[in-house]
Design a protein around this motif. Structure first.
Motif, PDB file in Angstrom:
ATOM      1  N   TYR A   7       0.567  -1.301  -0.210  1.00  0.00           N
ATOM      2  CA  TYR A   7      -0.156  -0.261  -0.211  1.00  0.00           C
ATOM      3  C   TYR A   7       1.072   1.034   0.301  1.00  0.00           C
ATOM      4  CZ  TYR A   7       0.674   1.017   4.807  1.00  0.00           C
ATOM      5  OH  TYR A   7       1.125   1.293   6.538  1.00  0.00           O
ATOM      6  N   LYS A  14       3.924   0.228  -6.690  1.00  0.00           N
ATOM      7  CA  LYS A  14       2.790  -0.443  -6.648  1.00  0.00           C
ATOM      8  C   LYS A  14       2.273  -1.618  -7.210  1.00  0.00           C
ATOM      9  CE  LYS A  14      -0.674   2.065  -4.911  1.00  0.00           C
ATOM     10  NZ  LYS A  14      -0.024   3.917  -4.945  1.00  0.00           N
ATOM     11  N   ASN A  32      -5.132  -4.036  -7.375  1.00  0.00           N
ATOM     12  CA  ASN A  32      -6.553  -3.269  -6.496  1.00  0.00           C
ATOM     13  C   ASN A  32      -7.461  -2.506  -7.976  1.00  0.00           C
ATOM     14  OD1 ASN A  32      -8.085  -1.333  -4.842  1.00  0.00           O
ATOM     15  ND2 ASN A  32      -6.634   0.799  -6.215  1.00  0.00           N
ATOM     16  N   PHE A  76      -2.759  -1.490  -2.432  1.00  0.00           N
ATOM     17  CA  PHE A  76      -3.837  -0.435  -2.240  1.00  0.00           C
ATOM     18  C   PHE A  76      -3.988   0.361  -2.103  1.00  0.00           C
ATOM     19  CE2 PHE A  76      -6.322   0.520   1.694  1.00  0.00           C
ATOM     20  CZ  PHE A  76      -7.770   0.612   1.014  1.00  0.00           C
ATOM     21  N   GLN A  77      -4.599   1.656  -2.467  1.00  0.00           N
ATOM     22  CA  GLN A  77      -4.241   3.042  -1.748  1.00  0.00           C
ATOM     23  C   GLN A  77      -4.433   3.455  -0.864  1.00  0.00           C
ATOM     24  OE1 GLN A  77      -4.388   6.099  -5.131  1.00  0.00           O
ATOM     25  NE2 GLN A  77      -5.314   7.697  -2.847  1.00  0.00           N
TER      26      GLN A  77
END
Length: 180
Positions: A7, A14, A32, A76-77
């Motif tokens: 993340y 990422k 994601n 993931f952000q």
């Protein structure tokens, strides 16, 4: 089931590091934007239906991976349209299934982020590419990152090449007995 949870803010690499790590480990990469872009094709980003379906899809994949003892990498952000307890619920699910989750925080300087965010390769997925939008969302992103569980490893992607980052994550996995 073991989960490497990559993340960080936009443009930290990422996806690139996730691909490198998948290549080194043979683990599936659950990127994601596979889910974000799919749901956004029907429902506008941030709407109630978008938020509900995106999270349901994520959680269903994690649940199925736990049930089949299928380890994976997730990118993931942290941002404001995601429930603040999302990462903790994922951790609970993985650990309840007897697995391990490793949180890897990717970071870089704001100056480098501004340079990277406009890169054309980010258009492959529906990634943020506007410097102005990045600037306006910066405080929200930072607040959401602070709400994440403590990382097991932090990597500055402005000073660390993707392959070196992936190797550092592999070393972390070995340290936790997760290496294949």
């Amino acid at each position: 089931m073991n989960l490497v949870f990559l993340y960080g803010p936009p443009a930290t690499g990422k996806y690139t590091i996730g691909r490198e790590l998948a290549s080194l480990t043979g683990l599936a990469l659950f990127h994601n934007h596979l889910v974000v872009d799919s749901v956004a094709a029907v429902f506008p980003f941030g709407t109630p239906a978008f938020r509900r379906l995106r999270e349901q899809f994520w959680m269903d994949v994690f649940e199925a991976a736990c049930a089949e003892d299928r380890s994976l990498i997730f990118t993931f952000q942290p941002e404001g349209s995601v429930a603040p307890d999302f990462a903790d619920r994922v951790r609970q699910m993985v650990t309840k299934a007897g697995g391990t989750i490793l949180f890897v925080y990717l970071t870089l300087s704001h100056e480098e982020q501004v340079q990277r965010v406009a890169n054309a390769d980010r258009g492959k997925f529906g990634k943020l590419r506007s410097v102005d939008l990045l600037q306006s969302l910066q405080a929200d992103f930072e607040a959401c990152e602070r709400a994440m569980p403590p990382p097991d490893l932090t990597i500055d992607t402005g000073t660390t090449e993707p392959s070196e980052s992936a190797h550092r994550i592999c070393a972390l996995m070995r340290d936790h007995g997760l290496a294949r």
